[in-house]
Write an enzyme that holds these catalytic residues in place. Structure first.
Site, mmCIF file in Angstrom:
data_model
loop_
_atom_site.group_PDB
_atom_site.id
_atom_site.type_symbol
_atom_site.label_atom_id
_atom_site.label_comp_id
_atom_site.label_asym_id
_atom_site.label_seq_id
_atom_site.Cartn_x
_atom_site.Cartn_y
_atom_site.Cartn_z
ATOM 1 N N ILE A 149 28.432 -50.042 24.201
ATOM 2 C CA ILE A 149 29.397 -51.510 24.041
ATOM 3 C C ILE A 149 28.301 -52.836 25.423
ATOM 4 O O ILE A 149 28.645 -53.378 25.166
ATOM 5 C CB ILE A 149 30.662 -51.609 24.376
ATOM 6 C CG1 ILE A 149 31.402 -50.945 25.615
ATOM 7 C CG2 ILE A 149 31.344 -51.064 23.514
ATOM 8 C CD1 ILE A 149 32.959 -50.993 26.286
ATOM 9 N N GLU A 150 27.749 -52.103 26.175
ATOM 10 C CA GLU A 150 27.299 -53.012 27.466
ATOM 11 C C GLU A 150 26.485 -53.455 26.605
ATOM 12 O O GLU A 150 26.078 -54.521 27.279
ATOM 13 C CB GLU A 150 27.174 -51.900 28.464
ATOM 14 C CG GLU A 150 28.306 -51.681 29.459
ATOM 15 C CD GLU A 150 29.008 -53.125 30.354
ATOM 16 O OE1 GLU A 150 28.454 -53.949 30.171
ATOM 17 O OE2 GLU A 150 30.259 -53.423 31.116
ATOM 18 N N SER A 151 25.350 -52.767 26.609
ATOM 19 C CA SER A 151 23.424 -52.608 26.074
ATOM 20 C C SER A 151 23.187 -52.876 24.703
ATOM 21 O O SER A 151 22.231 -53.060 24.555
ATOM 22 C CB SER A 151 23.392 -52.040 27.004
ATOM 23 O OG SER A 151 22.919 -50.896 27.255
ATOM 24 N N TYR A 254 37.876 -54.811 25.902
ATOM 25 C CA TYR A 254 36.577 -53.759 26.204
ATOM 26 C C TYR A 254 37.158 -52.579 26.455
ATOM 27 O O TYR A 254 36.497 -51.771 25.855
ATOM 28 C CB TYR A 254 36.649 -54.323 27.825
ATOM 29 C CG TYR A 254 35.272 -53.531 28.252
ATOM 30 C CD1 TYR A 254 34.024 -53.680 28.112
ATOM 31 C CD2 TYR A 254 35.169 -52.407 28.988
ATOM 32 C CE1 TYR A 254 32.992 -52.923 28.960
ATOM 33 C CE2 TYR A 254 34.269 -52.203 29.726
ATOM 34 C CZ TYR A 254 33.330 -52.550 29.338
ATOM 35 O OH TYR A 254 31.781 -51.327 30.207
#
Length: 578
Positions: A149-151, A254
């Site tokens: 989910i970050e990158s 998130y």
């Protein structure tokens, strides 16, 4: 009757208590499993350009992907099946289901199916690295899906806020956890270093909150925002879902996105997304580099594709390993590690001049000290379709200059029209010989220019004269001026205006020139010298640069000294005249 009433009252109280318990249970469920949010913000990773990712060198050379994934049925299931599957995940971190979680799962399995497939392909290489760091610090292995989910598992991903790398560290946070970030190296993009730093940071956050949902939220928005949300929620609440409404909008999604990432990376096949298959295994190893080297040098000597070295070492931003400043880790296919160690000297020497960094550079002592400017008037015959602007661009001058030189009132020109173009060229200054006055040299230069004009000689473009592709204003000082005109495939025009005539030299000066030239060109081969008096701050190098074509060796030889000898203020040195 009294006994009957007691029984009724007792049953009533039990029912009330049971109802109260059910209501409380429903309230708890509403926090985790019944929460709704109409303002869901999806992470930037959902915006990843999958077309660009599919060009990734690793994906193309080491994996097999399904190019029909978008056309397959998405395998939608009921909420109860989502709940069952999430509960079946072997995780320490709680994975509750609600409408927000469902919206993220649906985004992955319905709208971003190709993204999931590319991440599955990249996970073949990156997941073992993540797992190693998490195991090292004793953390739950399900945290390996945070970079999803970050990158979207892109080591070169950069967010709108400036976070970079697989784990999306901001510069300040990265430096706080020991990562090096500068122009040449960005360890936020290093899978090994960044994963180790992320694991340490997550362990620290868990130590603060004692709850993984809060620790994950703090990883996204920082401990300050989580602490603020906890204070605003009040009543000692210590759960992500209890403070959900008080968190920043992006952070609210998130933890749900993290749950969805765990789901989709585990149950992708239940939604007709094919697993990424390895064409061949990529086994890597590392070596410490203590010398400055360019990745292209490594690729050239080891016969490796530069793209492969870059994908394994994304933290070297400019293809440069500055190993001369500190030791850096280089990742290569394992079979190439020994080859690098054995060939390091050859790698450093490979195209060394092209990749070398200059340590000392001496500036030119004076601009124009060794060069003069020459005015060159060229004749251009206008061709069909040409404009004043296109002609000006061709010669590197302005349209204003052409109009002024040719006394044009506007930009209109016609085919066959002859235009004079004033351009300037650099030319080396002639050396001033001993015993020859400046007036004599000027006279000789003028004579050469006059001869050039008389013979209508064209300028040899291969000579030492370099055309200056920029116009110089009329106020520019031009020494030793000569004016040459070039044609455009036609006969040259005669220049008869006073402006373009070279300066005339008097008969007396000409006679002096003949006498002087005769004296200075005698065939006795006697060396000619000038005397230079050393002043404060001068060195042999600085003195040599003051005289055209004179080197330090010329001065030391003429004076019987060595390069290492010190020179003193007031010392007189012989300077060869060349």
């Amino acid at each position: 009757m009294t006994e009957y009433l007691k029984r009724i009252i007792s049953i009533s109280l039990c029912s009330t208590l049971a109802l109260s318990i059910c209501i409380n249970a429903d309230n708890i469920l509403s926090l985790k499993e019944s929460i709704k949010d109409s303002n869901i913000i999806y992470p930037e990773s959902f915006e990843t350009n999958t077309d660009e990712m599919l060009k990734n060198w690793y994906l193309n050379n080491y994996t097999l992907l399904d190019n029909k994934v978008e056309s397959r049925d998405d395998g939608s299931v009921s909420d109860s099946e989502y709940i069952r599957r999430l509960k079946s995940l072997p995780t320490e971190i709680e994975m509750p289901f609600n409408s927000v979680v469902r919206s993220y799962i649906n985004m992955y399995v319905q709208k971003r199916r190709t993204l999931v497939e590319t991440m599955l392909g990249m996970s073949l290489y990156y997941m073992p690295i993540f797992e190693h760091s998490l195991e090292k610090y004793g953390l739950p292995l399900e945290l390996k899906y945070l970079p999803v989910i970050e990158s979207a598992l892109n080591p070169n991903a950069v967010s709108k806020a400036g976070a970079a790398g697989l784990w999306q560290f901001m510069v300040g946070t990265a430096k706080g956890v020991g990562l090096n970030v500068n122009t040449l190296v960005d360890e936020r993009r290093d899978p090994y270093r960044a994963s180790d730093a992320a694991a340490r940071f997550l362990k620290e956050l868990y130590g603060i909150y004692g709850d993984w949902s809060l620790a994950i939220a703090a990883y996204n928005c920082g401990p300050g925002n989580v602490n603020k949300a906890l204070r605003r929620a009040g009543d000692g609440k210590k759960d992500f879902w209890e403070i959900y409404a008080f968190l920043p909008a992006e952070t609210r999604g998130y933890v749900p996105a993290f749950i969805a990432a765990n789901y989709v990376m585990t149950y992708f096949n239940r939604h007709n997304i094919s697993p990424a298959l390895a064409r061949r295994p990529l086994i890597t190893d590392t070596v410490q580099v203590n010398r400055r080297v360019n990745l292209n040098q490594i690729a050239g000597v080891l016969a490796l594709p530069i793209e492969e070295i870059r994908i394994l070492n994304p933290h070297f931003r400019k293809d440069i390993i500055p190993g001369d400043s500190r030791s850096y880790t280089l990742t290569l296919p394992s079979q190439q590690i020994l080859a690098y160690i054995m060939s390091e000297d050859s790698i450093i020497a490979y195209n060394a001049e092209q990749y070398a960094q200059r340590g000392v550079v001496e500036p030119v002592s004076e601009i124009g000290a060794m060069e003069d400017m020459k005015l060159v008037v060229k004749t251009h015959i206008v061709k069909r379709g040409e404009t004043l602007k296109s002609i000006a661009n061709r010669y590197g001058v302005s349209t204003t200059s052409i109009k002024k030189t040719n006394k044009l009132k506007n930009n209109k020109i016609k085919s066959g029209q002859r235009l004079k173009i004033n351009t300037y060229q650099r030319v080396k200054k002639p050396a001033v010989k001993q015993g020859v006055s400046k007036q004599t040299v000027d006279s000789e230069s003028s004579g050469v220019a006059e001869q050039n004009q008389k013979t209508n000689s064209e300028v040899d473009t291969t000579s030492s004269i370099t055309t200056v592709n920029a116009e110089i204003s009329d106020s520019t000082s031009i020494t030793n001026e000569s004016i040459i005109e070039e044609g455009s495939g036609s006969e040259l025009e005669d220049l008869t205006t006073e402006e373009t005539k070279p300066k005339k030299v008097t008969e007396a000066v000409k006679q002096e020139n003949k006498t002087t030239t005769k004296t200075t060109t005698q065939k006795n081969n006697t060396p000619q010298y000038k005397i230079h008096k050393v002043v404060k701050g001068e060195s042999l190098g600085k003195i040599a640069r003051k005289y055209p074509r004179v080197t330090i060796d010329d001065i030391t030889k003429a004076n019987g000294i060595k390069r290492t000898d010190k020179i003193k203020i007031g010392q007189r040195l012989k300077i060869p005249v060349k």
